[in-house]
Design an enzyme around this catalytic site. Structure first.
Site, PDB file in Angstrom:
ATOM      1  N   ASP A  28      11.842   3.282   4.912  1.00 43.78           N
ATOM      2  CA  ASP A  28      11.590   1.802   5.015  1.00 43.78           C
ATOM      3  C   ASP A  28      12.771   0.979   5.285  1.00 43.78           C
ATOM      4  OD1 ASP A  28       9.023   0.331   3.350  1.00 43.78           O
ATOM      5  OD2 ASP A  28      10.732  -0.938   3.903  1.00 43.78           O
ATOM      6  N   THR A  71      -5.941  -0.825  10.281  1.00 41.47           N
ATOM      7  CA  THR A  71      -6.963  -1.977   9.622  1.00 41.47           C
ATOM      8  C   THR A  71      -8.318  -2.381  10.302  1.00 41.47           C
ATOM      9  OG1 THR A  71      -6.897  -4.483   9.309  1.00 41.47           O
ATOM     10  CG2 THR A  71      -5.652  -3.744  11.343  1.00 41.47           C
ATOM     11  N   ASP A  72      -9.226  -2.795   9.677  1.00 36.20           N
ATOM     12  CA  ASP A  72     -10.401  -3.212  10.043  1.00 36.20           C
ATOM     13  C   ASP A  72     -10.443  -4.363  11.188  1.00 36.20           C
ATOM     14  OD1 ASP A  72      -9.831  -4.959   8.203  1.00 36.20           O
ATOM     15  OD2 ASP A  72     -11.880  -5.019   7.230  1.00 36.20           O
ATOM     16  N   GLU A  73      -9.090  -5.194  11.032  1.00 37.26           N
ATOM     17  CA  GLU A  73      -9.114  -6.255  12.020  1.00 37.26           C
ATOM     18  C   GLU A  73      -9.106  -6.110  13.456  1.00 37.26           C
ATOM     19  OE1 GLU A  73      -6.279  -9.231  10.699  1.00 37.26           O
ATOM     20  OE2 GLU A  73      -6.729  -9.021   8.655  1.00 37.26           O
ATOM     21  N   ILE A 110       0.700  -1.130  -0.035  1.00 33.37           N
ATOM     22  CA  ILE A 110       0.095   0.067  -0.222  1.00 33.37           C
ATOM     23  C   ILE A 110       0.941   1.382  -0.056  1.00 33.37           C
ATOM     24  CG2 ILE A 110      -1.629   1.229   1.048  1.00 33.37           C
ATOM     25  CD1 ILE A 110      -2.685  -1.552   2.449  1.00 33.37           C
ATOM     26  N   ASN A 121     -14.317 -16.224   0.749  1.00 33.52           N
ATOM     27  CA  ASN A 121     -13.241 -16.600   0.111  1.00 33.52           C
ATOM     28  C   ASN A 121     -13.251 -17.615  -1.120  1.00 33.52           C
ATOM     29  OD1 ASN A 121     -11.927 -15.324   1.852  1.00 33.52           O
ATOM     30  ND2 ASN A 121     -11.310 -16.760   3.160  1.00 33.52           N
ATOM     31  N   TYR A 174      -1.352 -10.125  15.022  1.00 36.87           N
ATOM     32  CA  TYR A 174      -1.195  -8.940  14.175  1.00 36.87           C
ATOM     33  C   TYR A 174      -2.529  -7.923  14.556  1.00 36.87           C
ATOM     34  CZ  TYR A 174      -2.553  -5.983   9.957  1.00 36.87           C
ATOM     35  OH  TYR A 174      -2.873  -5.144   9.264  1.00 36.87           O
ATOM     36  N   LYS A 212      -1.665  -4.063  15.973  1.00 37.62           N
ATOM     37  CA  LYS A 212      -2.419  -3.047  15.436  1.00 37.62           C
ATOM     38  C   LYS A 212      -3.382  -1.949  16.281  1.00 37.62           C
ATOM     39  CE  LYS A 212      -1.869  -1.680  11.668  1.00 37.62           C
ATOM     40  NZ  LYS A 212      -0.867  -0.718  10.926  1.00 37.62           N
TER      41      LYS A 212
HETATM   42  P1  NAD Z   1       3.328  -4.735   3.567  1.00 36.22           P
HETATM   43  O1  NAD Z   1       3.980  -5.824   4.508  1.00 36.22           O
HETATM   44  O2  NAD Z   1       3.334  -4.802   2.211  1.00 36.22           O
HETATM   45  O3  NAD Z   1       4.793  -3.419   3.782  1.00 36.22           O
HETATM   46  C1  NAD Z   1       5.027  -3.182   4.916  1.00 36.22           C
HETATM   47  C2  NAD Z   1       6.169  -2.251   4.610  1.00 36.22           C
HETATM   48  O4  NAD Z   1       6.643  -1.726   5.920  1.00 36.22           O
HETATM   49  C3  NAD Z   1       7.354  -2.782   4.118  1.00 36.22           C
HETATM   50  O5  NAD Z   1       7.907  -2.019   2.825  1.00 36.22           O
HETATM   51  C4  NAD Z   1       8.472  -3.162   4.946  1.00 36.22           C
HETATM   52  O6  NAD Z   1      10.049  -3.217   4.578  1.00 36.22           O
HETATM   53  C5  NAD Z   1       8.164  -2.021   5.763  1.00 36.22           C
HETATM   54  N1  NAD Z   1       8.544  -2.261   7.255  1.00 36.22           N
HETATM   55  C6  NAD Z   1       8.220  -3.528   8.087  1.00 36.22           C
HETATM   56  N2  NAD Z   1       8.847  -3.177   9.224  1.00 36.22           N
HETATM   57  C7  NAD Z   1       9.376  -2.109   9.334  1.00 36.22           C
HETATM   58  C8  NAD Z   1      10.477  -1.669  10.286  1.00 36.22           C
HETATM   59  N3  NAD Z   1      10.582  -1.941  11.449  1.00 36.22           N
HETATM   60  N4  NAD Z   1      10.871  -0.264   9.890  1.00 36.22           N
HETATM   61  C9  NAD Z   1      10.479   0.505   8.828  1.00 36.22           C
HETATM   62  N5  NAD Z   1      10.128  -0.435   7.907  1.00 36.22           N
HETATM   63  C10 NAD Z   1       9.372  -1.397   8.017  1.00 36.22           C
HETATM   64  O7  NAD Z   1       2.094  -4.144   4.175  1.00 36.22           O
HETATM   65  P2  NAD Z   1       0.758  -3.405   3.427  1.00 36.22           P
HETATM   66  O8  NAD Z   1       0.020  -4.545   3.039  1.00 36.22           O
HETATM   67  O9  NAD Z   1       1.363  -2.542   2.474  1.00 36.22           O
HETATM   68  O10 NAD Z   1       0.278  -2.539   4.509  1.00 36.22           O
HETATM   69  C11 NAD Z   1       0.538  -1.348   5.038  1.00 36.22           C
HETATM   70  C12 NAD Z   1      -0.190  -0.618   6.227  1.00 36.22           C
HETATM   71  O11 NAD Z   1      -1.580  -0.782   5.961  1.00 36.22           O
HETATM   72  C13 NAD Z   1       0.091  -1.706   7.658  1.00 36.22           C
HETATM   73  O12 NAD Z   1       0.237  -0.757   8.583  1.00 36.22           O
HETATM   74  C14 NAD Z   1      -1.265  -2.503   7.438  1.00 36.22           C
HETATM   75  O13 NAD Z   1      -1.519  -2.873   8.885  1.00 36.22           O
HETATM   76  C15 NAD Z   1      -2.323  -1.506   6.960  1.00 36.22           C
HETATM   77  N6  NAD Z   1      -3.210  -2.172   6.041  1.00 36.22           N
HETATM   78  C16 NAD Z   1      -3.044  -3.287   5.180  1.00 36.22           C
HETATM   79  C17 NAD Z   1      -4.214  -3.683   4.686  1.00 36.22           C
HETATM   80  C18 NAD Z   1      -4.045  -4.861   3.635  1.00 36.22           C
HETATM   81  O14 NAD Z   1      -4.978  -5.258   3.206  1.00 36.22           O
HETATM   82  N7  NAD Z   1      -2.910  -5.045   3.311  1.00 36.22           N
HETATM   83  C19 NAD Z   1      -5.588  -3.117   5.095  1.00 36.22           C
HETATM   84  C20 NAD Z   1      -5.791  -2.150   5.950  1.00 36.22           C
HETATM   85  C21 NAD Z   1      -4.584  -1.703   6.754  1.00 36.22           C
HETATM   86  O1  DAU Z   2      -8.823  -6.478   6.589  1.00 35.23           O
HETATM   87  C1  DAU Z   2      -7.657  -5.987   6.458  1.00 35.23           C
HETATM   88  C2  DAU Z   2      -6.322  -7.101   6.552  1.00 35.23           C
HETATM   89  O2  DAU Z   2      -6.544  -7.820   5.386  1.00 35.23           O
HETATM   90  C3  DAU Z   2      -5.129  -6.081   6.563  1.00 35.23           C
HETATM   91  O3  DAU Z   2      -5.019  -5.333   7.926  1.00 35.23           O
HETATM   92  C4  DAU Z   2      -3.904  -7.388   6.677  1.00 35.23           C
HETATM   93  O4  DAU Z   2      -2.501  -6.575   6.549  1.00 35.23           O
HETATM   94  C5  DAU Z   2      -4.110  -8.011   5.421  1.00 35.23           C
HETATM   95  O5  DAU Z   2      -3.143  -9.322   5.466  1.00 35.23           O
HETATM   96  C6  DAU Z   2      -5.419  -8.655   5.124  1.00 35.23           C
HETATM   97  O6  DAU Z   2      -5.547  -9.561   6.289  1.00 35.23           O
HETATM   98  P1  DAU Z   2      -6.310 -11.373   5.895  1.00 35.23           P
HETATM   99  O7  DAU Z   2      -5.769 -12.006   6.907  1.00 35.23           O
HETATM  100  O8  DAU Z   2      -7.658 -10.978   5.858  1.00 35.23           O
HETATM  101  O9  DAU Z   2      -5.872 -11.522   4.397  1.00 35.23           O
HETATM  102  P2  DAU Z   2      -5.169 -12.576   3.905  1.00 35.23           P
HETATM  103  O10 DAU Z   2      -4.859 -12.389   2.436  1.00 35.23           O
HETATM  104  O11 DAU Z   2      -3.957 -13.495   4.494  1.00 35.23           O
HETATM  105  O12 DAU Z   2      -6.392 -13.652   3.753  1.00 35.23           O
HETATM  106  C7  DAU Z   2      -7.552 -13.608   3.580  1.00 35.23           C
HETATM  107  C8  DAU Z   2      -8.365 -14.711   3.452  1.00 35.23           C
HETATM  108  O13 DAU Z   2      -8.195 -15.786   2.800  1.00 35.23           O
HETATM  109  C9  DAU Z   2      -8.670 -15.223   4.930  1.00 35.23           C
HETATM  110  O14 DAU Z   2      -9.947 -15.468   5.388  1.00 35.23           O
HETATM  111  C10 DAU Z   2      -7.707 -16.151   4.837  1.00 35.23           C
HETATM  112  C11 DAU Z   2      -7.982 -16.764   3.581  1.00 35.23           C
HETATM  113  N1  DAU Z   2      -6.659 -17.748   3.124  1.00 35.23           N
HETATM  114  C12 DAU Z   2      -5.244 -16.706   2.996  1.00 35.23           C
HETATM  115  C13 DAU Z   2      -4.270 -17.556   2.785  1.00 35.23           C
HETATM  116  C14 DAU Z   2      -2.793 -16.666   2.487  1.00 35.23           C
HETATM  117  C15 DAU Z   2      -6.645 -18.852   2.676  1.00 35.23           C
HETATM  118  O15 DAU Z   2      -7.596 -19.477   2.596  1.00 35.23           O
HETATM  119  N2  DAU Z   2      -5.466 -19.446   2.085  1.00 35.23           N
HETATM  120  C16 DAU Z   2      -4.367 -18.763   2.122  1.00 35.23           C
HETATM  121  O16 DAU Z   2      -3.243 -19.312   1.774  1.00 35.23           O
END
Ligand code: NAD
Ligand code: DAU
Length: 347
Positions: free
Chosen positions: A33, A130-132, A12, A254, A155, A159
Site C-alpha cells: 500500500d 466495481t458495479d459502476e 475494503i 439516498n 473513476y 476501473k
Molecule cells: P479506499 O480508497 O478505501 O482504499 C484504497 C487503498 O489503496 C488505500 O489504502 C490507498 O492507500 C491504496 N492506494 C491508492 N493508490 C495506491 C497506489 N498508487 N499504490 C499503492 N496503494 C495505493 O478504497 P476501497 O473503498 O477500500 O476500495 C478498494 C477497491 O475496491 C477499489 O479497487 C475499489 O474500486 C473497489 N470497490 C470499492 C467499493 C466501495 O464501495 N468502496 C465497491 C466495489 C469495489
Molecule cells: O458502487 C460501488 C461504488 O460505490 C464504489 O466503486 C466506489 O468506490 C464507492 O465510492 C461507491 O461509489 P458512490 O459514488 O456510489 O459512493 P458515495 O458514497 O460517494 O455516494 C453514494 C451516493 O450518495 C451517491 O448517489 C452520491 C450521494 N452523495 C454522496 C456524498 C459523498 C451525496 O448525496 N452526498 C455526499 O456528500
C-alpha cells in the site's frame, strides 16, 4: 502460499487482509500500500504483529519497484484492490485515477505475468472491481455479468479500463484471473468522504448533511465483511477467467437511507427523534450522477453459495456503533488535510 494484497490499508482491503491473516495461518499475507490519504495502518492495528502478515509501503505506479518486488518474492496469488476510489475526487483530478487504476493495474499485471509465465499452474490474479463499470440503470433491471460496460465517471472509466486489461492479459498471455464487481460497501474503517461515514461524522458534529440533487439516486449496499467473505470464496473457489457480481440485494434511495441513518444516530446519541434529520441540506448535484445501481448476485450465490449474512438494519447499527466507539480513529482522519478537502468540495 504467498499472497499479495494491494490496497490492504484501505477500507475494503483492511477487512480482506484481516480475514486472510486470521483464517489462513499457513499463508504469508503481504499488504502492499502506498498509504495515500485513504490508506491507514491504524485499520490493521489488531493484526499487524502476527507472524504471517507483512506490510510493504510502495506505489503500484512505480514500475521498477513492482518488478523488483515480484523478483524478490514468489507470489502465488494477487488480490488487487489498490485504487483511487472516490467518484467526486475523480471529477476533480481524472489523471490521478488513470495513473493508479489503469497504469498501476497494468504494472501489477505485467509483473505477475512475467514472474509466472513459465508455469501458470496454481497462480491467480484476482482483480477487485466495481458495479459502476456497468453505468447507470433506469428504475428497472439489475446488472448481470453479461451487462455491457458503460462507465460514466472518470473513476468508473478507469476501473472499466483496468477490468479490460485484466481480461486481455488472460486472453493474450494465459494469465489465470478472476474479477468481481461489487456494489456500494459500508462498515467500519470507511473513509468519511463517502456517503455513510461522512454523514455519521457530520451528525456527530451537528454539521449539515449535503444530499446531492433531489436525493432520489439509488445504491445497493453491502456490509463490508460480507464483501471480504465473498472475495475469500472467489479467490479460493472462483473459476479461472470468470467474473462474479457481488451485491447486497439491498437497494436504497439516498434520501431514505439518510433518514434511516438519522433515526439510528438520534437513538444512539440520545438526541430528540428528528433532530438529525433537520441537518439534511439539498446541494448541487454530482455531475454525471448515475441514477441507480443494482446487482444481480445470483451467479455467486448459485456457483459458490455466497449470500449476504447481515441485514442492512443490523449492518448499519454495527457501523454506527463502531464509529461511536472509535472516535480516536475518526478524529485522526478528520483533522489535518481532511478539513481542506471538505472546504474545497462542500463550501
Ligand atoms: P479506499 O480508497 O478505501 O482504499 C484504497 C487503498 O489503496 C488505500 O489504502 C490507498 O492507500 C491504496 N492506494 C491508492 N493508490 C495506491 C497506489 N498508487 N499504490 C499503492 N496503494 C495505493 O478504497 P476501497 O473503498 O477500500 O476500495 C478498494 C477497491 O475496491 C477499489 O479497487 C475499489 O474500486 C473497489 N470497490 C470499492 C467499493 C466501495 O464501495 N468502496 C465497491 C466495489 C469495489
Ligand atoms: O458502487 C460501488 C461504488 O460505490 C464504489 O466503486 C466506489 O468506490 C464507492 O465510492 C461507491 O461509489 P458512490 O459514488 O456510489 O459512493 P458515495 O458514497 O460517494 O455516494 C453514494 C451516493 O450518495 C451517491 O448517489 C452520491 C450521494 N452523495 C454522496 C456524498 C459523498 C451525496 O448525496 N452526498 C455526499 O456528500
Amino acid at each position: 502460499m504467498n499472497i499479495l494484497i494491494t490496497g490492504g490499508a484501505g477500507f475494503i482491503g483492511s477487512h480482506v487482509v484481516r480475514r486472510f491473516v486470521k483464517n489462513y495461518p499457513d499463508y504469508k499475507v503481504y499488504n502492499l500500500d502506498k498509504l495515500t490519504y485513504a490508506g491507514n495502518l491504524e485499520n490493521l492495528k489488531d493484526i499487524d504483529k502476527l507472524s504471517n502478515y507483512k506490510f510493504i509501503k510502495g506505489d503500484i505506479v512505480d514500475e521498477e519497484f513492482i518488478n523488483s518486488l515480484f523478483k524478490r518474492i514468489d507470489f502465488d496469488g494477487v488480490i488487487h484492490l489498490a485504487a483511487e476510489s472516490h467518484v467526486d475526487r475523480s471529477i476533480e483530478d481524472p489523471l490521478a485515477f488513470v495513473r493508479t487504476n489503469v497504469i498501476g493495474t497494468v504494472n501489477i499485471l505485467n509483473a505477475a505475468k512475467n514472474s509466472w509465465i513459465n508455469n501458470f499452474k496454481g497462480k491467480l490474479f484476482y482483480h477487485v472491481s466495481t458495479d459502476e463499470v456497468y453505468g447507470s440503470l433506469g428504475n428497472e433491471g439489475l446488472f448481470t455479468e453479461e451487462t455491457s460496460y458503460d462507465p460514466n465517471s472518470p473513476y468508473s472509466a478507469s476501473k472499466a479500463s483496468s477490468d479490460h486489461f485484466v481480461r486481455a492479459y488472460g486472453e493474450t498471455y494465459g494469465l489465470p484471473f478472476v474479477i468481481s464487481n461489487c456494489s456500494n460497501n459500508y462498515g467500519p474503517y470507511h473513509f468519511p468522504e463517502k456517503l455513510i461515514p461522512l454523514f455519521i461524522n457530520n451528525i456527530i458534529e451537528k454539521k449539515s448533511l449535503p444530499v446531492y440533487g433531489d436525493g432520489k439516486y439509488t445504491r445497493d449496499w453491502l456490509f463490508v465483511e460480507d464483501h471480504a467473505r465473498a472475495i475469500d470464496l472467489v479467490f479460493h473457489k472462483g473459476k479461472n477467467h470468470e467474473t462474479y457480481n457481488i451485491g447486497g440485494f439491498n437497494e436504497w434511495q439516498n434520501i431514505n437511507l439518510v433518514k434511516l441513518l438519522c433515526l439510528v444516530m438520534d437513538k444512539k446519541l440520545n438526541r430528540t427523534q428528528g433532530e438529525s434529520e433537520k441537518l439534511i441540506t439539498y446541494v448541487k448535484d454530482r455531475p454525471g450522477h448515475d441514477l441507480r445501481y443494482a446487482i444481480d448476485a445470483s451467479k455467486i450465490n448459485k456457483h459458490l453459495g455466497w449470500k449476504p449474512s447481515v441485514t442492512f438494519e443490523e449492518g448499519l447499527e454495527k457501523t454506527v456503533d463502531w464509529y461511536l466507539s472509535n472516535s480516536e480513529w475518526l478524529n485522526h482522519i478528520t483533522s489535518g488535510d481532511y478539513k481542506e478537502y471538505y472546504k474545497k468540495m462542500y463550501s
